[in-house]
Structures are given as structure tokens and as C-alpha cells.
Design a protein around this motif. Structure first.
Motif, short mmCIF file in Angstrom:
data_model
loop_
_atom_site.label_atom_id
_atom_site.label_comp_id
_atom_site.label_asym_id
_atom_site.label_seq_id
_atom_site.Cartn_x
_atom_site.Cartn_y
_atom_site.Cartn_z
N ILE A 127 61.38 0.16 41.26
CA ILE A 127 62.03 0.28 42.57
C ILE A 127 63.08 1.40 42.54
O ILE A 127 63.27 2.11 43.55
CB ILE A 127 62.67 -1.06 42.97
N GLY A 128 63.76 1.57 41.41
CA GLY A 128 64.72 2.65 41.30
C GLY A 128 64.08 4.01 41.46
O GLY A 128 64.63 4.90 42.12
N ASN A 129 62.92 4.22 40.87
CA ASN A 129 62.19 5.48 41.05
C ASN A 129 61.74 5.67 42.49
O ASN A 129 61.77 6.79 43.03
CB ASN A 129 60.98 5.53 40.12
N MET A 130 61.33 4.58 43.13
CA MET A 130 60.98 4.67 44.55
C MET A 130 62.19 5.08 45.39
O MET A 130 62.06 5.85 46.34
CB MET A 130 60.44 3.32 45.04
N LYS A 131 63.35 4.57 45.02
CA LYS A 131 64.58 4.94 45.74
C LYS A 131 64.91 6.42 45.51
O LYS A 131 65.30 7.13 46.45
CB LYS A 131 65.71 4.04 45.24
N LEU A 132 64.76 6.90 44.27
CA LEU A 132 65.08 8.29 43.97
C LEU A 132 64.11 9.26 44.64
O LEU A 132 64.51 10.35 45.07
CB LEU A 132 65.08 8.50 42.45
N ARG A 133 62.84 8.88 44.73
CA ARG A 133 61.84 9.76 45.35
C ARG A 133 61.85 9.69 46.87
O ARG A 133 61.08 10.39 47.51
CB ARG A 133 60.45 9.39 44.83
N GLY A 134 62.67 8.85 47.43
CA GLY A 134 62.75 8.75 48.88
C GLY A 134 61.70 7.86 49.50
O GLY A 134 61.58 7.83 50.74
N ILE A 136 61.61 4.57 49.56
CA ILE A 136 62.25 3.46 50.27
C ILE A 136 62.68 3.92 51.66
O ILE A 136 62.47 3.21 52.67
CB ILE A 136 63.45 2.93 49.48
N ASP A 137 63.29 5.10 51.75
CA ASP A 137 63.71 5.63 53.05
C ASP A 137 62.50 5.91 53.94
O ASP A 137 62.55 5.68 55.16
CB ASP A 137 64.52 6.91 52.86
N GLY A 138 61.41 6.39 53.33
CA GLY A 138 60.21 6.64 54.12
C GLY A 138 59.63 5.37 54.70
O GLY A 138 59.21 5.34 55.87
N LEU A 139 59.59 4.30 53.89
CA LEU A 139 59.09 3.03 54.40
C LEU A 139 59.99 2.48 55.50
O LEU A 139 59.50 1.89 56.48
CB LEU A 139 59.00 2.02 53.25
N THR A 140 61.29 2.69 55.35
CA THR A 140 62.22 2.23 56.39
C THR A 140 62.00 2.97 57.69
O THR A 140 62.03 2.38 58.78
CB THR A 140 63.68 2.42 55.91
N ASP A 148 60.57 -7.70 53.03
CA ASP A 148 59.28 -8.37 53.22
C ASP A 148 58.20 -7.79 52.31
O ASP A 148 57.37 -8.52 51.77
CB ASP A 148 58.87 -8.23 54.69
N TYR A 149 58.21 -6.47 52.13
CA TYR A 149 57.10 -5.81 51.43
C TYR A 149 57.36 -5.60 49.94
O TYR A 149 56.42 -5.62 49.14
CB TYR A 149 56.84 -4.45 52.09
N ILE A 150 58.61 -5.42 49.55
CA ILE A 150 58.92 -5.07 48.16
C ILE A 150 59.68 -6.19 47.44
O ILE A 150 59.29 -6.60 46.33
CB ILE A 150 59.74 -3.76 48.10
N VAL A 151 60.74 -6.69 48.03
CA VAL A 151 61.62 -7.62 47.33
C VAL A 151 61.01 -9.02 47.24
O VAL A 151 60.92 -9.60 46.15
CB VAL A 151 63.01 -7.68 48.00
#
Length: 264
Positions: A127-134, A136-140, A148-151
């Protein structure tokens, strides 16, 4: 004088930090679980696939390590305790003590340590790599609920995996040790296998289930919570991974002490 006053101040700050962290983590997990349950979102195909994948990685992937460690505990601990203690006390008393020690103390703790070191760190890095690559922001931006989808799938997958692996560990460590004692020392120990089930009451089984589910939620929740705090810098990822591992371990041992007091 100032140095003496700084000691209670430091203790107070640390206690407040721990309390605030527990409140934030509890609210974080509660929000994810509520988001998963409200509106039957858990029946969504994408979420179901994420839950299955997380359960396979966390539970089935860790099964060989759990089996090996349980066999080692059974051979080193259970078999010898059964043999040497039965020379002094009755066999049923020995099995009762062993069942309590393995099922309610050894199995949850050892399984939790395996999941923290293997799955908890992997969840934080993922999840940290997903946050760094953006991502998480893209999914938002696409209106995808992260809770709902990740946590939530990781929370439920971690809780289910912890429970099932603890059951496997308990059975293998207890019955494997009794079997080894019967093979090495005396065949009369084979008759003790049925006695292990006699000491398990519905209340103790319910407490075993609750304890492992809480452990699984703590492990996965801490990993997700720390991973989502990674912000913009690659060097933060190993720092939050270390925090996730250490804090999960501390919380697990604190909760284990609390459950041990309940069984007194």
C-alpha cells in the motif's frame, strides 16, 4: 530537579501518544469495516476477489511456516512435557495444562508473529508503494472508496487467516506432540489424544476465536494505517514499515496479557 520532573512528563506524553494511536487505529478499522458492511459492498466482485487474494496470500502462503513451527513446538515442547509431567501428575491434568498453554497462549502469539513479519510488512510495503506512485490518489479521483476496496479486504483476510492458522497450529502442535511422545516414549500416550477435547468448553472456544480475530484485525489494521501515512518520500516507506511491525508486536503482546487476565 529538572531531570526528575522530566521523567513523569515523558511517561505522560508516551501514555497520551499510545492512547491517541489506539483511538485513531480503532476509528480507522471501524470506518473500513462499516464501509464494507453497509450496503452489502462485500458482495461486489472486485472486493470479493481482493478478499480471496489477500486470504490466500496471508493464510495459505504462511501455512508451510506455521506447520513447520508447530511440528517443532510439538516435538520439542509438547512431547517432552507429556512424558515427564505424566510421571508426576495424571495424564488428563497434563493434557489440560498443555491444551490451555498451546491453544490460548503459544498458538495465537506464534501465528501472530509469523503474520506480522511476513504479511504485515508486505501489506505496508504494497500500500505504501501504491501511495508513492499516486495510485491511491488516482483511485480516489475515480470515486473508488479506499476503505472498501483496499483496507477492508485486508482486515477481513488478516482476521480470517489468523484464526485459521491458529487452529492449524494448535492442532498440529498438540496432537503432533502427543503422537511423537507415543512413538518415542510409550504407546499409552496415544490414548491421551481424546482427552484434549474434553477440556475445551464453549466459553473457552469463543474466547479463542475472539482473541485470534482481534489479533488479525490489529495486524492488518496497523499495516494499512501506517502505509497510508507514507507521503511523497521513498525513505518514509521503510520507516513506516518498521513502525507497523514494532507497533503491531507491542499491541499483540499487550492484548495477550489482557486475555490472559480474563482466563485467570
Amino acid at each position: 530537579m529538572n531531570s526528575l520532573l522530566s521523567i513523569p512528563q515523558s511517561i505522560g506524553r508516551n501514555c497520551l501518544f499510545i492512547l491517541r494511536y489506539w483511538v485513531d487505529l480503532t476509528a480507522f478499522c471501524q470506518s473500513a469495516v462499516r464501509c464494507w458492511l453497509v450496503g452489502a459492498r462485500g458482495l461486489n466482485r472486485a472486493n470479493r476477489h481482493s478478499l480471496v487474494a489477500q486470504t490466500i496470500f496471508t493464510g495459505i502462503g504462511a501455512l508451510p511456516f506455521v506447520v513447520f513451527l508447530a511440528l517443532a513446538i510439538g516435538a520439542v515442547f509438547t512431547a517432552q512435557i507429556v512424558h515427564f509431567s505424566s510421571e508426576v501428575n495424571g495424564d488428563i491434568d497434563v493434557i489440560s495444562y498443555l491444551t490451555h498453554a498451546i491453544c490460548f497462549e503459544v498458538a495465537p502469539i506464534m501465528t501472530a508473529i509469523i503474520l506480522i513479519s511476513r504479511s504485515g510488512s508486505a501489506i505496508t510495503v504494497d500500500i505504501g508503494n501504491m501511495k508513492l506512485r499516486g495510485e491511491i490518489d488516482g483511485l480516489t479521483l475515480l470515486a473508488v472508496d479506499i476503505n472498501d476496496y483496499i483496507v477492508a479486504p485486508r482486515l477481513f483476510g488478516g482476521a480470517l487467516s489468523q484464526l485459521m492458522l491458529a487452529i492449524y497450529f494448535s492442532a498440529i502442535a498438540l496432537y503432533g506432540g502427543i503422537f511423537i511422545a507415543g512413538v518415542i516414549y510409550s504407546p499409552r500416550y496415544f490414548f491421551s489424544m481424546g482427552d484434549a477435547l474434553l477440556v475445551l468448553s464453549p466459553a473457552t472456544i469463543a474466547l479463542f476465536v475472539i482473541k485470534n480475530i482481534v489479533f488479525g484485525l490489529i495486524i492488518s489494521g496497523t499495516a494499512c494505517f501506517q502505509a497510508l501515512q507514507v507521503e511523497g518520500c521513498v525513505t518514509q516507506l521503510p520507516q513506516h514499515t518498521q513502525k507497523a511491525i514494532v507497533r503491531a508486536l507491542v499491541q499483540i503482546f499487550m492484548l495477550d496479557m489482557f486475555f490472559a487476565l480474563l482466563l485467570l
